[in-house]
Scaffold this motif. Structure first.
Motif, PDB file in Angstrom:
ATOM      1  N   LEU A  99      33.250  13.485 -68.950  1.00  0.00           N
ATOM      2  CA  LEU A  99      33.203  14.611 -68.028  1.00  0.00           C
ATOM      3  C   LEU A  99      31.806  15.203 -68.127  1.00  0.00           C
ATOM      4  CD1 LEU A  99      34.242  16.850 -66.174  1.00  0.00           C
ATOM      5  CD2 LEU A  99      35.264  17.960 -68.181  1.00  0.00           C
ATOM      6  N   LEU A 100      31.065  15.159 -67.039  1.00  0.00           N
ATOM      7  CA  LEU A 100      29.707  15.692 -67.006  1.00  0.00           C
ATOM      8  C   LEU A 100      29.738  17.091 -66.408  1.00  0.00           C
ATOM      9  CD1 LEU A 100      26.600  15.273 -67.262  1.00  0.00           C
ATOM     10  CD2 LEU A 100      26.651  14.307 -64.943  1.00  0.00           C
ATOM     11  N   LEU A 101      29.177  18.052 -67.149  1.00  0.00           N
ATOM     12  CA  LEU A 101      29.128  19.430 -66.675  1.00  0.00           C
ATOM     13  C   LEU A 101      27.727  19.733 -66.163  1.00  0.00           C
ATOM     14  CD1 LEU A 101      31.130  21.257 -69.517  1.00  0.00           C
ATOM     15  CD2 LEU A 101      31.975  20.117 -67.452  1.00  0.00           C
ATOM     16  N   GLY A 102      27.625  20.021 -64.879  1.00  0.00           N
ATOM     17  CA  GLY A 102      26.333  20.288 -64.268  1.00  0.00           C
ATOM     18  C   GLY A 102      25.807  21.678 -64.587  1.00  0.00           C
TER      19      GLY A 102
ATOM     20  N   THR B  46      18.452  17.806 -73.063  1.00  0.00           N
ATOM     21  CA  THR B  46      19.051  16.497 -72.780  1.00  0.00           C
ATOM     22  C   THR B  46      18.441  15.411 -73.656  1.00  0.00           C
ATOM     23  OG1 THR B  46      17.498  16.222 -70.932  1.00  0.00           O
ATOM     24  CG2 THR B  46      19.710  17.033 -70.404  1.00  0.00           C
ATOM     25  N   ALA B  47      17.192  15.599 -74.086  1.00  0.00           N
ATOM     26  CA  ALA B  47      16.557  14.619 -74.974  1.00  0.00           C
ATOM     27  C   ALA B  47      17.201  14.670 -76.355  1.00  0.00           C
ATOM     28  CB  ALA B  47      15.058  14.898 -75.084  1.00  0.00           C
ATOM     29  N   PHE B  48      17.413  15.855 -76.871  1.00  0.00           N
ATOM     30  CA  PHE B  48      18.042  16.027 -78.176  1.00  0.00           C
ATOM     31  C   PHE B  48      19.483  15.522 -78.151  1.00  0.00           C
ATOM     32  CE2 PHE B  48      20.437  18.470 -81.335  1.00  0.00           C
ATOM     33  CZ  PHE B  48      19.650  18.296 -82.466  1.00  0.00           C
ATOM     34  N   GLY B  49      20.127  15.663 -77.010  1.00  0.00           N
ATOM     35  CA  GLY B  49      21.515  15.246 -76.884  1.00  0.00           C
ATOM     36  C   GLY B  49      21.725  13.770 -77.137  1.00  0.00           C
TER      37      GLY B  49
ATOM     38  N   ASP C 243      38.072   9.505 -77.364  1.00  0.00           N
ATOM     39  CA  ASP C 243      38.769   9.125 -76.139  1.00  0.00           C
ATOM     40  C   ASP C 243      38.092   9.702 -74.900  1.00  0.00           C
ATOM     41  OD1 ASP C 243      41.350   7.848 -77.273  1.00  0.00           O
ATOM     42  OD2 ASP C 243      41.144   9.705 -78.387  1.00  0.00           O
ATOM     43  N   LEU C 244      37.390  10.805 -75.102  1.00  0.00           N
ATOM     44  CA  LEU C 244      36.724  11.493 -73.997  1.00  0.00           C
ATOM     45  C   LEU C 244      35.491  12.210 -74.521  1.00  0.00           C
ATOM     46  CD1 LEU C 244      36.565  12.779 -71.114  1.00  0.00           C
ATOM     47  CD2 LEU C 244      38.146  14.540 -71.946  1.00  0.00           C
ATOM     48  N   ILE C 245      34.423  12.163 -73.746  1.00  0.00           N
ATOM     49  CA  ILE C 245      33.219  12.927 -74.083  1.00  0.00           C
ATOM     50  C   ILE C 245      32.958  13.924 -72.966  1.00  0.00           C
ATOM     51  CG2 ILE C 245      30.713  12.842 -74.390  1.00  0.00           C
ATOM     52  CD1 ILE C 245      31.055  10.139 -75.743  1.00  0.00           C
ATOM     53  N   ILE C 246      32.787  15.170 -73.344  1.00  0.00           N
ATOM     54  CA  ILE C 246      32.381  16.204 -72.393  1.00  0.00           C
ATOM     55  C   ILE C 246      30.898  16.438 -72.636  1.00  0.00           C
ATOM     56  CG2 ILE C 246      32.738  18.551 -71.574  1.00  0.00           C
ATOM     57  CD1 ILE C 246      35.570  18.429 -72.694  1.00  0.00           C
ATOM     58  N   TYR C 247      30.086  16.128 -71.636  1.00  0.00           N
ATOM     59  CA  TYR C 247      28.625  16.206 -71.797  1.00  0.00           C
ATOM     60  C   TYR C 247      28.103  17.428 -71.070  1.00  0.00           C
ATOM     61  CZ  TYR C 247      24.370  13.917 -73.360  1.00  0.00           C
ATOM     62  OH  TYR C 247      23.221  13.592 -74.049  1.00  0.00           O
ATOM     63  N   ALA C 248      27.653  18.410 -71.849  1.00  0.00           N
ATOM     64  CA  ALA C 248      27.267  19.705 -71.285  1.00  0.00           C
ATOM     65  C   ALA C 248      25.857  20.097 -71.700  1.00  0.00           C
ATOM     66  CB  ALA C 248      28.263  20.776 -71.731  1.00  0.00           C
ATOM     67  N   LEU C 249      24.890  19.328 -71.247  1.00  0.00           N
ATOM     68  CA  LEU C 249      23.492  19.612 -71.586  1.00  0.00           C
ATOM     69  C   LEU C 249      22.650  19.756 -70.322  1.00  0.00           C
ATOM     70  CD1 LEU C 249      22.975  17.230 -74.617  1.00  0.00           C
ATOM     71  CD2 LEU C 249      22.625  19.699 -74.633  1.00  0.00           C
TER      72      LEU C 249
END
Length: 207
Positions: free
Chosen positions: A132-135, A76-79, A93-99
């Motif tokens: 969109l946050l991916l847990g 998550t730090a590198f992200g 338009d959209l960010i999918i955050y998968a870290l």
């Protein structure tokens, strides 16, 4: 002379509008993640960002572009640096955050994971970009406290920032040999198809 100048200005404006309109009509999705997004061990066209782009193209978004910003080993730090780099180049338009998977594997303090995820949400939402946050879940062999605290780092962010949210990125995939590569960590081609099935309804809703 003035009339000619005005006509030229109008022609240029119309030409620019004609060029810009198609570009503006193409949704751009930025997928920030680690090796699970990069698609370690599978062909590029079998990664979930590629599968997502293809599916969206066949279902009403022919000009969509899904950028695969996954990097093996990313935490998550590198992200945060990855996110800054891409946002300087343009506004998706959209960010999918998968870290977070590598944070869990390395036993990084969940408070640090929470801090980094919060910083990412601040950065994204400050620009008015949908997210969109991916847990993720921690390995089960880390006892009881760490996995619980690790998962809460995601739910706390979800509760505060209200992003679209998938609680577990690998729901129904983790631990299943037929959906994972030999290392037991990275999905195979069938596994990534399951990832697509899991996140697609959320993406479609956001677009």
């Amino acid at each position: 002379m003035l009339l000619l100048f005005r006509r030229l200005s109008l022609m240029i404006s119309v030409a620019l509008a004609a060029i810009a309109s198609p570009l503006a009509a193409k949704p751009v999705i930025l997928s920030v993640g680690d090796s699970l997004t990069f698609g370690l061990g599978v062909p590029v066209d079998k990664t979930w960002p590629a599968l997502l782009e293809n599916k969206l193209k066949t279902e009403g978004h022919p000009g969509v572009k899904v950028i695969n910003a996954g990097s093996s080993g990313a935490t998550t730090a590198f992200g945060l640096s990855t996110l800054k780099f891409h946002l300087k180049r343009g506004k998706p338009d959209l960010i999918i955050y998968a870290l977070g998977a590598n944070d869990g594997l390395r036993g990084i303090d969940p408070a640090t994971t929470h801090k980094n995820l919060s910083a990412a949400m601040d950065m994204i939402q400050a620009q008015g970009i949908k997210v969109l946050l991916l847990g993720m879940k921690a390995p089960p062999n880390y006892g009881e406290k760490f996995p619980k605290d690790f998962e809460s780092s995601f739910t706390k962010v979800k509760d505060k920032y209200k992003p679209s949210f998938v609680p577990f990125f690998l729901e129904g995939i983790a631990g299943k040999p037929d959906l994972n590569q030999a290392d037991g960590i990275h999905p195979n081609e069938k596994g990534y198809e399951q990832v697509l099935s899991l996140i697609y309804p959320k993406v479609k809703e956001l677009l």
